[in-house]
Design a protein around this motif. Sequence first.
Motif, mmCIF file in Angstrom:
data_model
loop_
_atom_site.group_PDB
_atom_site.id
_atom_site.type_symbol
_atom_site.label_atom_id
_atom_site.label_comp_id
_atom_site.label_asym_id
_atom_site.label_seq_id
_atom_site.Cartn_x
_atom_site.Cartn_y
_atom_site.Cartn_z
ATOM 1 N N ILE A 8 0.834 -1.201 0.000
ATOM 2 C CA ILE A 8 0.000 0.000 0.000
ATOM 3 C C ILE A 8 0.869 1.252 0.000
ATOM 4 N N GLU A 9 1.994 1.206 0.701
ATOM 5 C CA GLU A 9 2.855 2.380 0.829
ATOM 6 C C GLU A 9 3.668 2.662 -0.423
ATOM 7 N N PRO A 54 1.075 2.574 -5.355
ATOM 8 C CA PRO A 54 1.145 3.891 -6.004
ATOM 9 C C PRO A 54 2.126 3.923 -7.174
ATOM 10 N N PHE A 59 0.337 2.544 -10.096
ATOM 11 C CA PHE A 59 -0.564 3.577 -10.613
ATOM 12 C C PHE A 59 0.182 4.481 -11.578
ATOM 13 N N ALA A 107 -3.330 11.076 -8.653
ATOM 14 C CA ALA A 107 -3.704 10.349 -7.433
ATOM 15 C C ALA A 107 -2.570 9.423 -7.001
ATOM 16 N N GLY A 108 -1.945 8.762 -7.969
ATOM 17 C CA GLY A 108 -0.818 7.890 -7.650
ATOM 18 C C GLY A 108 0.344 8.659 -7.057
ATOM 19 N N VAL A 128 0.231 11.615 -5.419
ATOM 20 C CA VAL A 128 -0.130 12.084 -4.072
ATOM 21 C C VAL A 128 -0.059 10.934 -3.082
ATOM 22 N N TRP A 129 -0.601 9.791 -3.459
ATOM 23 C CA TRP A 129 -0.563 8.584 -2.626
ATOM 24 C C TRP A 129 0.875 8.242 -2.257
ATOM 25 N N PHE A 130 1.748 8.215 -3.256
ATOM 26 C CA PHE A 130 3.157 7.887 -3.046
ATOM 27 C C PHE A 130 3.823 8.888 -2.099
ATOM 28 N N VAL A 148 2.481 10.921 0.147
ATOM 29 C CA VAL A 148 1.945 10.893 1.520
ATOM 30 C C VAL A 148 2.632 9.811 2.340
ATOM 31 N N PHE A 149 2.745 8.616 1.783
ATOM 32 C CA PHE A 149 3.359 7.524 2.533
ATOM 33 C C PHE A 149 4.871 7.678 2.651
#
Length: 305
Positions: free
Chosen positions: A142-143, A147, A150, A165-166, A168-170, A172-173
């Motif tokens: 998930i971390e 991403p 993605f 989105a990918g 931002v996800w990447f 954040v983690f």
Amino acid sequence: MSAASAIGRLDKRKRMLVTPEGIAVPVTIASRGSRLGALTLDFLILGTGLFAVQLFLLFALGGVIEEISTAADGTLSGASEFILILMILLLFLARYGYFLSFELGPRGATLGKRIVGIRVAARGGGRLTAEAIIARNLLRDIELFMPLIFLLIAPSGESGSFGLAGMVWFMVFMAFPFFNKDAMRAGDVIAGTWVVEAPRTKLADALSTQGSAGGASSTVTGARYQFGDAELSVYGEHELQTLERMLREAQPDALAAVHAAICRKIGWDPGAGDERAFLEAFYGQLRAKLEGNMRFGKRKADKFS
């Protein structure tokens, strides 16, 4: 960076890990840079190993591999389908098995972590459980991996919100360890683990089983330390590793606490004054006993087994 600033940074990473026996063990949280370096090394090691296996398969099964890479959907032979399934399983096992097998081992560290000098530890001070190691490694999907997938599968030049989105996800983690004082990633929070520095100091000669396994005496108190089978059977490999780490770090308060805990457990009252000699003798004799049992196929993981 000045020496005072470096010492201040190090002090901020100092923690006390309390074992289930109530013994406080001083540890140092691994820096974010060392964790990134260890992860990079692990990926390099993993990638090199997979590349070597791929080369071997290419030389050994060149025709089949060529068919897999050029065939259209539904046109693979039975042998090619079997090899394709085997390659997928190999990738899966390499991806998860590498991290799980090494971190579940006695050192609690992958090859990259060992090179950098860090290891995984349970925040509760107990033994690292399979559940904790599996949880922290599954969270890596998930971390990191999801991403990245993605971003990789987003159409070039027209990724739009999907690629954003990918990203931002990447981010954040990846930024998560910078927003907590223990430099924990999300997997550490879920699994209840820390990544700590692992001292590389060699054990002193007195900790070898050759000297202390046959009994040892204190030069301070004159007491002789010879433990019976029942006393040594109380503890297992996990406690041996903890005792070894304590002797490496040589913290007087921690050694005194361990000495008192062991004496209570085995019913000894050797007095005070030379706790280290007692612990070195106990370590040597316990290690000799556990290694002797292993030769006959008997293992004692910890005091509960």
